[in-house]
Write an enzyme that holds these catalytic residues in place. Structure first.
Site, short mmCIF file in Angstrom:
data_model
loop_
_atom_site.label_atom_id
_atom_site.label_comp_id
_atom_site.label_asym_id
_atom_site.label_seq_id
_atom_site.Cartn_x
_atom_site.Cartn_y
_atom_site.Cartn_z
N GLY A 1 105.62 -13.55 63.14
CA GLY A 1 106.68 -13.59 62.12
C GLY A 1 108.05 -13.56 62.77
O GLY A 1 108.93 -12.80 62.38
N GLU B 1 101.90 -10.80 61.36
CA GLU B 1 102.82 -10.33 62.40
C GLU B 1 102.27 -9.03 62.98
O GLU B 1 101.86 -8.14 62.25
CB GLU B 1 104.22 -10.16 61.77
CG GLU B 1 105.21 -9.30 62.53
CD GLU B 1 105.54 -9.80 63.94
OE1 GLU B 1 105.69 -11.02 64.14
OE2 GLU B 1 105.61 -8.95 64.86
N VAL C 1 95.90 -10.77 65.73
CA VAL C 1 94.81 -11.74 65.66
C VAL C 1 93.91 -11.46 66.85
O VAL C 1 94.35 -11.51 68.00
CB VAL C 1 95.37 -13.18 65.71
CG1 VAL C 1 94.29 -14.19 65.98
CG2 VAL C 1 96.08 -13.50 64.40
N GLY D 1 106.04 -16.55 70.68
CA GLY D 1 107.07 -16.44 71.72
C GLY D 1 107.02 -17.59 72.71
O GLY D 1 106.17 -18.49 72.60
N HIS E 1 138.98 -19.69 48.05
CA HIS E 1 138.24 -19.23 46.87
C HIS E 1 137.84 -20.43 46.03
O HIS E 1 138.64 -21.34 45.89
CB HIS E 1 139.13 -18.28 46.06
CG HIS E 1 138.48 -17.82 44.79
ND1 HIS E 1 137.44 -16.91 44.78
CD2 HIS E 1 138.70 -18.17 43.49
CE1 HIS E 1 137.06 -16.72 43.52
NE2 HIS E 1 137.81 -17.46 42.73
P1 NAD Z 1 109.75 -14.71 68.59
O1 NAD Z 1 109.82 -13.80 69.73
O2 NAD Z 1 110.96 -14.94 67.75
O3 NAD Z 1 108.61 -14.25 67.59
C1 NAD Z 1 107.28 -14.09 67.97
C2 NAD Z 1 106.65 -13.11 67.01
O4 NAD Z 1 105.25 -13.10 67.24
C3 NAD Z 1 107.15 -11.69 67.20
O5 NAD Z 1 107.54 -11.20 65.95
C4 NAD Z 1 105.92 -10.97 67.77
O6 NAD Z 1 105.87 -9.61 67.41
C5 NAD Z 1 104.79 -11.76 67.15
N1 NAD Z 1 103.51 -11.69 67.86
C6 NAD Z 1 103.29 -11.69 69.20
N2 NAD Z 1 101.97 -11.65 69.46
C7 NAD Z 1 101.33 -11.65 68.26
C8 NAD Z 1 99.96 -11.61 67.86
N3 NAD Z 1 98.97 -11.58 68.75
N4 NAD Z 1 99.66 -11.61 66.54
C9 NAD Z 1 100.67 -11.63 65.61
N5 NAD Z 1 101.98 -11.66 65.94
C10 NAD Z 1 102.31 -11.67 67.24
O7 NAD Z 1 109.17 -16.09 69.16
P2 NAD Z 1 109.07 -17.54 68.54
O8 NAD Z 1 109.19 -17.48 67.05
O9 NAD Z 1 107.85 -18.13 69.15
O10 NAD Z 1 110.35 -18.24 69.12
C11 NAD Z 1 110.58 -18.24 70.52
C12 NAD Z 1 112.03 -18.26 70.82
O11 NAD Z 1 112.54 -19.54 70.50
C13 NAD Z 1 112.85 -17.29 69.99
O12 NAD Z 1 112.90 -16.01 70.56
C14 NAD Z 1 114.20 -17.95 70.00
O13 NAD Z 1 114.87 -17.55 71.17
C15 NAD Z 1 113.89 -19.41 70.07
N6 NAD Z 1 114.05 -20.04 68.76
C16 NAD Z 1 115.24 -19.99 68.14
C17 NAD Z 1 115.43 -20.55 66.90
C18 NAD Z 1 116.77 -20.50 66.26
O14 NAD Z 1 117.74 -20.23 66.93
N7 NAD Z 1 116.86 -20.71 64.95
C19 NAD Z 1 114.36 -21.15 66.25
C20 NAD Z 1 113.14 -21.21 66.90
C21 NAD Z 1 113.00 -20.64 68.16
#
Ligand code: NAD
Length: 450
Positions: free
Chosen positions: A182, A204, A238, A272, A445
């Site tokens: 999430g 998450e 998971v 991630g 505004h």
């Molecule tokens: P993230 O770190 O934002 O989120 C990964 C999530 O997965 C975390 O909440 C974590 O707790 C959860 N998680 C990890 N292992 C898990 C498991 N086994 N089961 C369930 N949940 C688990 O990583 P992301 O969403 O993959 O994105 C990676 C990076 O890419 C981000 O940190 C960001 O820097 C970049 N990104 C930025 C944007 C933006 O700027 N809008 C958009 C997409 C990605």
């Protein structure tokens, strides 16, 4: 073998690499830019920021036309032509990357398509598709190779198991989709698929969505996400993923160790990203890598090898395009002998969900962790005329202030358009504004910027 000499070679042509290469060329340097794709753009343009925002725009059209019912305008259910949607998104990407190719040419940046590896501290070898490898000898190099998605352990390969790259290819709209993670990607792409008609469930691992973001912002988003997602399950891991030909069986494990199973058409793993620091021949240089795989850099983004700099995702968190571009300019200034350092007070972060969440500078969560005294000024959007006319009063703006000087240390916003609004917070923090300064500036505004 063909040999080429250049003042600066930039490896990786994402928003870090191309920004650095273009700026260096503008300063009069002789620059070579290397990337495995046909044109500059990197993950951000080819399979990240830009295609995801195109799809999120399409998702927003769907949700706004549904919400219009509340003020008396009813549309039929949307008919979605996935092939046309994908073609439109691909067209956005190819136009932008093509333009970057032209910009490189017009600046006389030598763009080489291929994979670069270091031979020594002054030479890279570029393997080019369809032609012989080329050695490039350089005075300075900037590493900007970015990051790639990580997966879960023991997950087999299957077309039903997506990552951010394959999810953006949007081949079909599955009737059920489990999003694992999430975070930024899970919630953005989960929103896209949900609005296009998938039944989306999110799982998450930690106790809350978007770990690290302030909870009062996340609560506003979560409330709306609950209306478009089938379920959001927190604090659950998971444990096993078993794809068949038709679907994917997933085993969940809650904090008590209890397991349960569910089956989905597809799953998206968004847990991630990790830096692309291996396979670059860095062992042939003096560059050092940290335990987490990031390249060790100083404030100017110089690595432990004096000729080599590193910027963007490979140089550390946060993994954000605009942070990479800024680091690129710092590294080029350092190479040009200018007095410079990467010392931002505010790197904006935006989650492009609906509502968007954006913050910059000090957050309340961070201040609490550091035991730092702060004052917080909160403006719920319920009182905003503009928010009411948009039928979206589910927003909140916060200023994080120094309690003694009233200086703005951070800003955080949840609400439609938060990503645009946060720019003012960045300016306020970087310019050392006080809350009074913001109040004294006349805002238009009726807008949410008030
Ligand atoms: P993230 O770190 O934002 O989120 C990964 C999530 O997965 C975390 O909440 C974590 O707790 C959860 N998680 C990890 N292992 C898990 C498991 N086994 N089961 C369930 N949940 C688990 O990583 P992301 O969403 O993959 O994105 C990676 C990076 O890419 C981000 O940190 C960001 O820097 C970049 N990104 C930025 C944007 C933006 O700027 N809008 C958009 C997409 C990605």
């Amino acid at each position: 073998m063909n040999d080429q000499k250049t003042q600066l070679v930039v490896i990786g042509a994402g928003p870090g690499g191309y920004a650095a290469a273009f700026y260096a060329a503008d300063l009069g340097m002789n620059v070579t830019l290397v990337d495995t794709e046909l044109n500059p753009g990197g993950v951000c343009l080819y399979r990240g920021c830009i295609p995801s925002k195109a799809l999120l725009h399409a998702a927003k059209v769907v949700s706004e036309s549904r919400d219009a019912k509340e003020f008396g305008i009813t549309f039929n259910e949307p008919r979605i032509d996935v092939d046309k949607l994908r073609a439109w998104k691909d067209n956005v990407v190819s136009k932008m990357t093509g333009n970057l190719g032209l910009l490189a040419k017009s600046r006389k940046v030598a763009f080489i398509q291929g994979k670069a590896t270091f031979v020594d501290s002054n030479t890279v070898k570029v393997k080019r598709p369809g032609s012989s490898p080329q050695n490039v000898r350089f005075e300075h190099a900037i590493l900007a190779t970015g990051s790639r998605p990580i997966s879960l352990p023991n997950v087999p390969n299957s077309p039903l198991i997506l990552n951010s790259t394959t999810a953006l290819e949007i081949q079909t709209i599955p009737s059920s989709l489990l999003v694992v993670g999430g975070g930024y990607i899970g919630l953005e792409l989960g929103t896209v698929y949900a609005e296009l008609g998938s039944e989306v469930s999110v799982v998450e691992m930690t106790p809350g969505l978007l770990p690290g973001a302030d909870r009062d912002l996340v609560n506003v988003l979560e409330k709306r996400l609950k209306t478009i997602f089938k379920s959001i399950t927190l604090g659950t891991k998971v444990a096993k993923v078993e794809p068949t030909v038709k679907n994917v069986k997933v085993t969940f494990e809650n904090p008590d160790g209890k397991t349960s199973q569910q089956t989905y058409d597809k799953i998206l793993i968004a847990v991630g990203r990790k830096p692309n620091s291996s396979d670059l021949g860095l062992e042939n240089t003096k560059v050092k890598i940290t335990a987490k795989g990031f390249v060790q850099v100083d404030l100017q983004r110089r690595t432990t090898d004096p000729a080599i700099f590193a910027i963007g995702d490979i140089a550390g968190e946060p993994m954000l395009a605009h942070k990479a571009s800024h680091e690129g300019r710092v590294a080029v200034d350092a190479i040009a002998g200018k007095k410079t350092a990467f010392e931002p007070k505010a790197i904006p972060a935006v989650v492009f969900t609906d509502p968007e969440i954006a913050w910059c500078g000090l957050t309340e969560t961070q201040a609490r962790q550091e035991n730092r005294a702060i004052a917080v000024a909160k403006f719920p959007w319920g009182a905003s005329g503009r928010a009411m006319t948009l039928n979206r009063t589910d927003g909140l703006t916060k200023l994080i202030l120094d309690p003694d000087t009233q200086r703005v240390l951070g800003m955080a916003i949840v609400g439609p358009g938060a990503g645009e609004l946060i720019a003012e917070g960045v300016l306020a923090v970087e310019m050392g504004s006080t809350a009074e300064d913001i109040k004294l500036a006349i805002h238009p505004h009726p807008t949410t910027s008030e």
